[in-house]
Design an enzyme around this catalytic site. Sequence first.
Site, PDB file in Angstrom:
ATOM      1  N   VAL A  79     -14.626  26.100 -30.216  1.00  0.00           N
ATOM      2  CA  VAL A  79     -15.958  26.315 -29.759  1.00  0.00           C
ATOM      3  C   VAL A  79     -15.736  27.475 -28.911  1.00  0.00           C
ATOM      4  O   VAL A  79     -16.920  28.082 -28.497  1.00  0.00           O
ATOM      5  CB  VAL A  79     -16.465  25.316 -29.031  1.00  0.00           C
ATOM      6  CG1 VAL A  79     -16.849  23.838 -29.991  1.00  0.00           C
ATOM      7  CG2 VAL A  79     -15.743  24.757 -27.840  1.00  0.00           C
ATOM      8  N   TYR A 171     -13.066  22.781 -13.767  1.00  0.00           N
ATOM      9  CA  TYR A 171     -13.754  21.619 -14.573  1.00  0.00           C
ATOM     10  C   TYR A 171     -15.265  21.133 -13.907  1.00  0.00           C
ATOM     11  O   TYR A 171     -16.288  21.135 -14.695  1.00  0.00           O
ATOM     12  CB  TYR A 171     -12.976  20.517 -14.731  1.00  0.00           C
ATOM     13  CG  TYR A 171     -13.535  19.268 -15.767  1.00  0.00           C
ATOM     14  CD1 TYR A 171     -13.420  19.742 -17.210  1.00  0.00           C
ATOM     15  CD2 TYR A 171     -13.973  17.971 -15.353  1.00  0.00           C
ATOM     16  CE1 TYR A 171     -13.909  18.567 -17.969  1.00  0.00           C
ATOM     17  CE2 TYR A 171     -14.354  17.215 -16.232  1.00  0.00           C
ATOM     18  CZ  TYR A 171     -14.216  17.333 -17.459  1.00  0.00           C
ATOM     19  OH  TYR A 171     -14.583  16.450 -18.541  1.00  0.00           O
TER      20      TYR A 171
END
Length: 263
Positions: A79, A171
């Site tokens: 992706v 993250y």
Amino acid sequence: MNIHQPQYVQGHNLLKDKTVLVTAAAGAGIGFSAAKRCVEEGCRAIVISDIHEGRLEKSVQALKDETGLDAVYGQICNVAEEADVQSLTAFAEEKTGGIDVLINNAGLGTTKALIDMEDGEWFKVIDVTLNGTMRMTRAMMKTMKARGQGGVIVNNASVLGWRAQKEQAHYAAAKAGVMALTRCAALEAAEFGVRINAVSPSLAVHDMLKKSAPEDLLAELEGREAYGRGAEVWEVANVMVFLASDYSSYMTGEIVSCSSQRS
């Protein structure tokens, strides 16, 4: 101590006759469980993607074997590459005749203190976790708008988009971005009947996580949960299925916490 032992929930045809695309669905994590739950909830065809070819092939076969559905298709996709995203979208549309539900599960996390982190590690986590979700959302919004039959997109966020944790700045920043992307894209997609929501898990324990995270850290994180354990991956998948189904027809731009954290 585990004070709450969940029973696996049987399907109730929440996605009857729907078609589904799930990214990063190979292996033993949330993605595969989400794909399996979608089939158990009655979807007529499903496409799963992953970056690991061998693992993807095994997962396609496992889905067929475990559910009895023949219309299970797999496609390699990174992706972080727009060409891969376009190829996956076209593949999914061709195989299913039109995707009704996209579940954006692809994400990447590492553990590193910010002062020790190189640009490359920061950018890689952001590119897969946030930018990858954007690429897939953008591609499917275009496709769903052109088809004119509505649709649903479900993103996988994280409680770290809300809560702080050491060595997770990259993250957490990416997942906070996924939350903001979900809210903003949902307003645009509402104009052509597409709903976009996200699930925000705290801790879902599976084999890949056990291999990548220290045992003492997992024990500490599980200890923060009200039930004294992490979620089963299918418990998170159940929330994804709810958001994908007509039961959430008036919900868009929402971030649904899937967590029992006490602090």
